[in-house]
Design a protein around this motif. Structure first.
Motif, PDB file in Angstrom:
ATOM      1  N   GLY A   1       0.818 -10.066  -7.102  1.00 58.44           N
ATOM      2  CA  GLY A   1       1.842 -10.093  -6.068  1.00 58.44           C
ATOM      3  C   GLY A   1       2.322  -8.705  -5.699  1.00 58.44           C
ATOM      4  N   ALA A   2       2.827  -8.595  -4.483  1.00 55.96           N
ATOM      5  CA  ALA A   2       3.309  -7.312  -3.964  1.00 55.96           C
ATOM      6  C   ALA A   2       4.648  -6.944  -4.599  1.00 55.96           C
ATOM      7  N   ILE A   3       4.754  -5.695  -5.021  1.00 59.75           N
ATOM      8  CA  ILE A   3       6.010  -5.177  -5.572  1.00 59.75           C
ATOM      9  C   ILE A   3       6.250  -3.782  -4.993  1.00 59.75           C
ATOM     10  N   GLY A   4       7.477  -3.311  -5.086  1.00 62.76           N
ATOM     11  CA  GLY A   4       7.850  -2.008  -4.544  1.00 62.76           C
ATOM     12  C   GLY A   4       7.534  -0.867  -5.491  1.00 62.76           C
ATOM     13  N   VAL A   5       7.727   0.348  -5.003  1.00 66.03           N
ATOM     14  CA  VAL A   5       7.394   1.541  -5.775  1.00 66.03           C
ATOM     15  C   VAL A   5       8.170   1.599  -7.088  1.00 66.03           C
TER      16      VAL A   5
ATOM     17  N   GLN B   1       3.045   5.976  -3.132  1.00 71.07           N
ATOM     18  CA  GLN B   1       4.190   6.730  -3.660  1.00 71.07           C
ATOM     19  C   GLN B   1       4.190   6.716  -5.185  1.00 71.07           C
ATOM     20  N   ALA B   2       3.800   5.590  -5.765  1.00 71.79           N
ATOM     21  CA  ALA B   2       3.756   5.471  -7.232  1.00 71.79           C
ATOM     22  C   ALA B   2       2.755   6.465  -7.821  1.00 71.79           C
TER      23      ALA B   2
ATOM     24  N   ALA C   1       0.805  -1.226   0.000  1.00 70.80           N
ATOM     25  CA  ALA C   1       0.000   0.000   0.000  1.00 70.80           C
ATOM     26  C   ALA C   1       0.843   1.285   0.000  1.00 70.80           C
ATOM     27  N   PRO C   2       1.876   1.419   0.851  1.00 73.28           N
ATOM     28  CA  PRO C   2       2.671   2.658   0.800  1.00 73.28           C
ATOM     29  C   PRO C   2       3.410   2.832  -0.530  1.00 73.28           C
TER      30      PRO C   2
ATOM     31  N   VAL D   1       6.252   1.610 -10.770  1.00 71.50           N
ATOM     32  CA  VAL D   1       6.449   2.693 -11.745  1.00 71.50           C
ATOM     33  C   VAL D   1       7.011   2.135 -13.051  1.00 71.50           C
ATOM     34  N   GLN D   2       8.017   1.279 -12.942  1.00 74.67           N
ATOM     35  CA  GLN D   2       8.625   0.694 -14.143  1.00 74.67           C
ATOM     36  C   GLN D   2       7.619  -0.158 -14.911  1.00 74.67           C
TER      37      GLN D   2
END
Length: 144
Positions: free
Chosen positions: A129-133, A81-82, A76-77, A137-138
């Protein structure tokens, strides 16, 4: 000539029409006067989802999630941010699959979190699945 775009307000869900060149100028809604872009995902329900999907001329990136899902809470965070990075080129939204089960079924959401990218009202890409910001973005920039 700058072709006007239709953008749905994240606050009152009114459809706004504005030139594409104005997107980066922090435009406001013609009806409620709130910012069209907030740098945050908009929470959608079944009724508001249809409007954002069908009336936005920019791609819609949706996070299908549930409150009990640990990976959803972790992501979620990053999704928040994205939104700050990807707007105004994309609208980011969240759909709670617990309260919007019909939407989850309609789009065949089998695991959460699932990101789905829609363009012109049609799904063009999906990521489970969960991925980072950085990855969000990518991934979004690659597929829109």
């Amino acid at each position: 000539m700058d072709t006007p775009l239709h953008l749905v307000c994240p606050h009152c869900h009114a459809v706004n029409r504005m030139p594409a060149a104005r997107l980066a100028q922090h435009p406001g809604c013609g009806q409620c006067h709130q910012p069209i872009f907030t740098g945050r995902p908009v929470e959608l329900t079944a009724s508001t989802f249809a409007r954002h999907l069908g009336r936005n001329d920019i791609p819609l990136l949706v996070d299908f999630w549930a409150p009990w899902c640990g990976p959803c809470k972790m992501m979620a965070p990053a999704f928040e941010q994205a939104a700050n990075v990807l707007e105004p080129n994309l609208r980011l939204a969240k759909v709670n699959t617990e309260t919007e089960q019909m939407l989850a079924n309609q789009y065949g959401i089998r695991s959460i979190p699932t990101l789905a990218l829609f363009k012109g009202g049609r799904e063009v890409a999906r990521q489970a699945g969960a991925i980072g910001v950085k990855e969000i973005v990518q991934w979004a920039n690659t597929h829109h």
